[in-house]
Motif scaffolding. Structure first.
Motif, PDB file in Angstrom:
ATOM      1  N   PRO A 173      55.836  72.064 -42.743  1.00  0.00           N
ATOM      2  CA  PRO A 173      54.855  71.341 -43.558  1.00  0.00           C
ATOM      3  C   PRO A 173      53.742  70.693 -42.741  1.00  0.00           C
ATOM      4  N   LYS A 174      53.926  70.492 -41.427  1.00  0.00           N
ATOM      5  CA  LYS A 174      52.810  69.914 -40.666  1.00  0.00           C
ATOM      6  C   LYS A 174      51.683  70.930 -40.514  1.00  0.00           C
ATOM      7  N   ALA A 175      51.987  72.186 -40.734  1.00  0.00           N
ATOM      8  CA  ALA A 175      50.981  73.231 -40.912  1.00  0.00           C
ATOM      9  C   ALA A 175      50.025  73.405 -39.738  1.00  0.00           C
ATOM     10  N   THR A 176      50.573  73.363 -38.518  1.00  0.00           N
ATOM     11  CA  THR A 176      49.766  73.751 -37.367  1.00  0.00           C
ATOM     12  C   THR A 176      50.329  75.059 -36.814  1.00  0.00           C
ATOM     13  N   VAL A 177      49.469  75.825 -36.168  1.00  0.00           N
ATOM     14  CA  VAL A 177      49.952  77.009 -35.461  1.00  0.00           C
ATOM     15  C   VAL A 177      50.053  76.660 -33.977  1.00  0.00           C
ATOM     16  N   PRO A 178      50.972  77.281 -33.260  1.00  0.00           N
ATOM     17  CA  PRO A 178      51.902  78.325 -33.664  1.00  0.00           C
ATOM     18  C   PRO A 178      53.174  77.774 -34.309  1.00  0.00           C
ATOM     19  N   VAL A 179      53.808  78.661 -35.102  1.00  0.00           N
ATOM     20  CA  VAL A 179      55.135  78.381 -35.669  1.00  0.00           C
ATOM     21  C   VAL A 179      55.997  79.613 -35.418  1.00  0.00           C
ATOM     22  N   ILE A 213      44.592  82.476 -40.757  1.00  0.00           N
ATOM     23  CA  ILE A 213      43.254  81.887 -40.744  1.00  0.00           C
ATOM     24  C   ILE A 213      43.456  80.430 -41.145  1.00  0.00           C
ATOM     25  N   LEU A 214      42.954  79.508 -40.331  1.00  0.00           N
ATOM     26  CA  LEU A 214      43.329  78.099 -40.527  1.00  0.00           C
ATOM     27  C   LEU A 214      42.904  77.537 -41.887  1.00  0.00           C
ATOM     28  N   ARG A 215      41.780  78.033 -42.409  1.00  0.00           N
ATOM     29  CA  ARG A 215      41.356  77.492 -43.707  1.00  0.00           C
ATOM     30  C   ARG A 215      42.085  78.159 -44.880  1.00  0.00           C
ATOM     31  N   ASP A 216      42.961  79.088 -44.573  1.00  0.00           N
ATOM     32  CA  ASP A 216      43.660  79.844 -45.615  1.00  0.00           C
ATOM     33  C   ASP A 216      45.102  80.108 -45.158  1.00  0.00           C
ATOM     34  N   LYS A 217      45.819  78.995 -44.880  1.00  0.00           N
ATOM     35  CA  LYS A 217      47.166  79.144 -44.299  1.00  0.00           C
ATOM     36  C   LYS A 217      48.138  79.690 -45.336  1.00  0.00           C
ATOM     37  N   PRO A 218      49.020  80.575 -44.916  1.00  0.00           N
ATOM     38  CA  PRO A 218      49.977  81.132 -45.879  1.00  0.00           C
ATOM     39  C   PRO A 218      50.971  80.086 -46.360  1.00  0.00           C
ATOM     40  N   ILE A 242      60.584  76.559 -34.904  1.00  0.00           N
ATOM     41  CA  ILE A 242      60.048  75.889 -33.708  1.00  0.00           C
ATOM     42  C   ILE A 242      58.535  75.815 -33.907  1.00  0.00           C
ATOM     43  N   ASP A 243      58.026  74.603 -34.111  1.00  0.00           N
ATOM     44  CA  ASP A 243      56.612  74.521 -34.478  1.00  0.00           C
ATOM     45  C   ASP A 243      55.784  73.676 -33.525  1.00  0.00           C
ATOM     46  N   GLU A 244      56.181  73.707 -32.245  1.00  0.00           N
ATOM     47  CA  GLU A 244      55.368  73.136 -31.179  1.00  0.00           C
ATOM     48  C   GLU A 244      55.218  74.215 -30.115  1.00  0.00           C
ATOM     49  N   SER A 245      53.989  74.391 -29.631  1.00  0.00           N
ATOM     50  CA  SER A 245      53.710  75.498 -28.710  1.00  0.00           C
ATOM     51  C   SER A 245      54.569  75.439 -27.442  1.00  0.00           C
ATOM     52  N   ARG A 258      42.541  82.600 -31.753  1.00  0.00           N
ATOM     53  CA  ARG A 258      41.672  81.764 -30.918  1.00  0.00           C
ATOM     54  C   ARG A 258      42.216  80.367 -30.650  1.00  0.00           C
ATOM     55  N   CYS A 259      43.394  80.070 -31.131  1.00  0.00           N
ATOM     56  CA  CYS A 259      43.975  78.732 -30.912  1.00  0.00           C
ATOM     57  C   CYS A 259      44.628  78.675 -29.526  1.00  0.00           C
ATOM     58  N   PRO A 260      44.213  77.717 -28.691  1.00  0.00           N
ATOM     59  CA  PRO A 260      44.787  77.645 -27.342  1.00  0.00           C
ATOM     60  C   PRO A 260      46.286  77.347 -27.325  1.00  0.00           C
ATOM     61  N   TYR A 261      46.771  76.643 -28.340  1.00  0.00           N
ATOM     62  CA  TYR A 261      48.217  76.388 -28.410  1.00  0.00           C
ATOM     63  C   TYR A 261      48.954  77.695 -28.726  1.00  0.00           C
ATOM     64  N   ALA A 262      48.370  78.462 -29.627  1.00  0.00           N
ATOM     65  CA  ALA A 262      48.998  79.740 -29.971  1.00  0.00           C
ATOM     66  C   ALA A 262      48.908  80.719 -28.796  1.00  0.00           C
ATOM     67  N   MET A 263      47.812  80.635 -28.033  1.00  0.00           N
ATOM     68  CA  MET A 263      47.690  81.517 -26.859  1.00  0.00           C
ATOM     69  C   MET A 263      48.830  81.269 -25.882  1.00  0.00           C
ATOM     70  N   ARG A 264      49.116  79.977 -25.636  1.00  0.00           N
ATOM     71  CA  ARG A 264      50.164  79.690 -24.641  1.00  0.00           C
ATOM     72  C   ARG A 264      51.528  80.154 -25.161  1.00  0.00           C
ATOM     73  N   ALA A 265      51.746  79.994 -26.451  1.00  0.00           N
ATOM     74  CA  ALA A 265      53.022  80.455 -27.018  1.00  0.00           C
ATOM     75  C   ALA A 265      53.122  81.976 -26.887  1.00  0.00           C
TER      76      ALA A 265
END
Ligand SMILES: N[C@@H](CCC(=O)N[C@@H](CS)C(=O)NCC(=O)O)C(=O)O
Length: 216
Positions: A49-55, A36-41, A64-67, A12-19
């Motif tokens: 380490p900035k821990a945003t999706v997508p990666v 799951i954002l509250r339970d990141k692997p 590469i950790d920017e959509s 459901r993340c719009p950044y991950a959708m575009r990626a």
């Protein structure tokens, strides 16, 4: 067998959708790890380490950790629908959407997360950006001409969020071009495939391949 890149994604993340759309259209299959954002692997945080999706983790260890960078990486290998045409102009509009529009979208949608915020003021400010999009779309159907490209796909997941927050209000706006543009992108086979559901990935799980089949 060549090792597939790994994509940490959240449906459901719009950044991950575009990626995911960039990877699909360019026919770059990836091993998908649904987060799951509250339970990141821990594996994801270890590589980014900035821990945003997508990666996206490539087979050679590159991360590469920017959509938008993921979209560019995929399209630079294969851009069958010419999404990168007028890349500079498209990227400038995406930056505005990611900065200004997203700023107002967050405060419209989640006013309680911010101090002293009037969601309707932010809805009105976001509308100014939508009116500019309407002008472009009314001219030619998509943001940059008749063919959709990087900007359309990078931006529409955020317009979707804005529209869904108060659908009745959005549908009553005199923005017919934008409403049709959004509806067409949402019903496209590319977006439908992008929104395939996967179970949360747990360390050690075999990943499903995302992008093994192409949208029709
Ligand atoms: N600039 C980043 C932004 C990505 C981003 O903020 N993703 C959100 C999810 S939609 C996230 O991972 N947030 C971290 C969290 O909620 O813990 C990109 O374009 O990839």
């Amino acid at each position: 067998m060549t090792q597939l890149p790994i994509l940490y994604s959240f449906r459901r993340c719009p950044y991950a959708m575009r990626a995911r759309m960039g990877l699909l259209v360019s026919a770059c299959p990836v091993a998908l790890r649904e987060v799951i954002l509250r339970d990141k692997p821990a594996d994801m945080i270890a590589v980014s380490p900035k821990a945003t999706v997508p990666v996206l983790l490539l087979a050679d260890g590159q991360v590469i950790d920017e959509s938008l960078a993921i979209m560019h990486w995929a399209l630079e290998q294969n851009d069958p629908d010419n999404w990168l045409a007028r890349d500079e102009d498209q990227s400038a509009l995406i930056t505005e959407a990611d900065d200004e529009f997203k700023f107002h979208l967050d405060r419209y949608k989640y006013p309680n997360r911010y101090a002293d915020v009037d969601p309707l003021e932010h809805r009105a400010a976001a509308l100014v950006f939508l009116e500019r999009m309407e002008k472009r779309i009314a001219r030619s159907g998509q943001l940059f001409g008749a063919q959709s490209g990087l900007a359309d796909h990078a931006i529409f997941p955020f317009i979707r969020q804005f529209a869904n927050h108060d659908r009745e209000w959005f549908d009553a706006l005199p923005l017919r071009g934008l409403q049709k543009w959004l509806a067409d992108h949402l019903s496209s086979s590319l977006f439908q495939m992008t929104m395939t559901k996967y179970p949360q990935w747990q360390s050690g799980d075999q990943e499903p391949v995302f992008g093994a089949e192409m949208p029709t």
